[in-house]
Design a protein around this motif. Structure first.
Motif, short mmCIF file in Angstrom:
data_model
loop_
_atom_site.label_atom_id
_atom_site.label_comp_id
_atom_site.label_asym_id
_atom_site.label_seq_id
_atom_site.Cartn_x
_atom_site.Cartn_y
_atom_site.Cartn_z
N SER A 130 0.85 -1.24 0.18
CA SER A 130 0.02 -0.03 -0.07
C SER A 130 0.77 1.36 -0.02
N ARG A 131 2.27 1.16 0.76
CA ARG A 131 2.80 2.39 0.47
C ARG A 131 3.43 2.41 -0.97
N LEU A 132 3.59 1.48 -1.64
CA LEU A 132 4.15 1.43 -2.96
C LEU A 132 3.29 1.93 -4.06
N SER A 133 1.92 1.56 -3.69
CA SER A 133 0.92 1.87 -4.78
C SER A 133 -0.48 1.75 -4.09
N GLN A 134 -1.34 2.54 -4.77
CA GLN A 134 -2.83 2.77 -4.36
C GLN A 134 -3.88 2.22 -5.38
N GLY A 157 3.88 -0.33 -10.00
CA GLY A 157 4.96 0.35 -9.39
C GLY A 157 5.38 -0.83 -8.33
N LEU A 158 4.75 -1.76 -8.45
CA LEU A 158 5.32 -3.23 -7.19
C LEU A 158 6.64 -3.54 -7.71
N VAL A 159 6.86 -3.62 -8.88
CA VAL A 159 7.92 -4.12 -9.70
C VAL A 159 8.30 -2.82 -10.52
N ASP A 160 9.89 -3.08 -10.79
CA ASP A 160 10.32 -2.03 -11.55
C ASP A 160 10.71 -2.41 -13.11
#
Length: 221
Positions: A130-134, A157-160
């Motif tokens: 949740s900090r990386l993406s909503q 945005g959970l993987v680059d």
């Protein structure tokens, strides 16, 4: 061998096998990696990650607490960390991947929230996601335990990167990362994430929720 650290120059690698679940051996192995980084000023940590546990395994809350502690230590090291990921990643595999600075995923990757007693395991993976993406995919994962595929994870945005050969992508990154070693790396991470104290506040709530789930799972009806 899974969960075994091997030093090669300025790179330290560790395998995290999600099929083995959370063990004291895994916690100790990652702790040794952290020790070596601090003692020998290793520049880059490479985490090779894959696997999910078959069937529900009830963790011990003391082990969960130690695991979260060593993951937080990983996040605060003066070395950059890169995760190469293959296939479904759940449990400790998902935890370790989300704690890394950078993630390179094979197209077969699925981020799978842990499930126990018919519900989503309320571990710190939910906090990190949740900090990386909503994005909607993250909300569905947190609420319902829906897996997140590689393309969705990239969009969220959970993987680059999504690569057919994650190890090659990681090798390319490793060539760039030694120059970023140093204590200011932790400061930049805190600036990226926001106030560092928020993690400690969240950790207590997540551990309490995990403990409640474990009590429901183990207490006789």
């Amino acid at each position: 061998m899974p969960e075994e650290a091997v030093r090669t120059g300025e790179v330290l690698g560790i395998h995290v096998d999600g099929t083995r679940g959370l063990t004291a051996e895994l916690i100790e192995a990652l702790g040794r990696v952290c020790d070596q980084v601090e003692d020998q000023q290793t520049a880059v940590i490479v985490l090779r990650i894959r696997g999910t546990v078959e069937g529900a395994r009830v963790p011990d809350i003391a082990l969960v607490t130690k695991w979260e502690g060593v993951l937080r230590r990983l996040e605060r090291l003066p070395a950059a960390s890169v995760a190469a990921m293959w296939g479904p990643c759940a449990g400790v595999a998902l935890d370790a991947a989300l704690a890394a600075d950078y993630r390179v995923a094979h197209p077969t990757v699925q981020l799978v929230p842990g499930m126990l007693s018919g519900g989503v395991w309320p571990g710190m993976a939910l906090y990190r996601m949740s900090r990386l993406s909503q994005r909607a995919a993250v909300r569905r994962a947190v609420l319902f335990g829906e897996p997140i595929g590689a393309d969705e994870a990239l969009a969220a945005g959970l993987v680059d990167e999504v690569e057919q050969e994650p190890a090659v992508g990681v090798e390319r990154l490793v060539e760039r990362l030694p120059g970023v070693w140093g204590p200011d790396l932790a400061i930049r991470r805190d600036l990226l994430w926001g106030a560092g104290a928020e993690f400690e506040g969240a950790l207590g709530g997540h551990l309490a929720a995990c403990d409640r789930v474990l009590r429901r799972h183990t207490d006789p009806v």
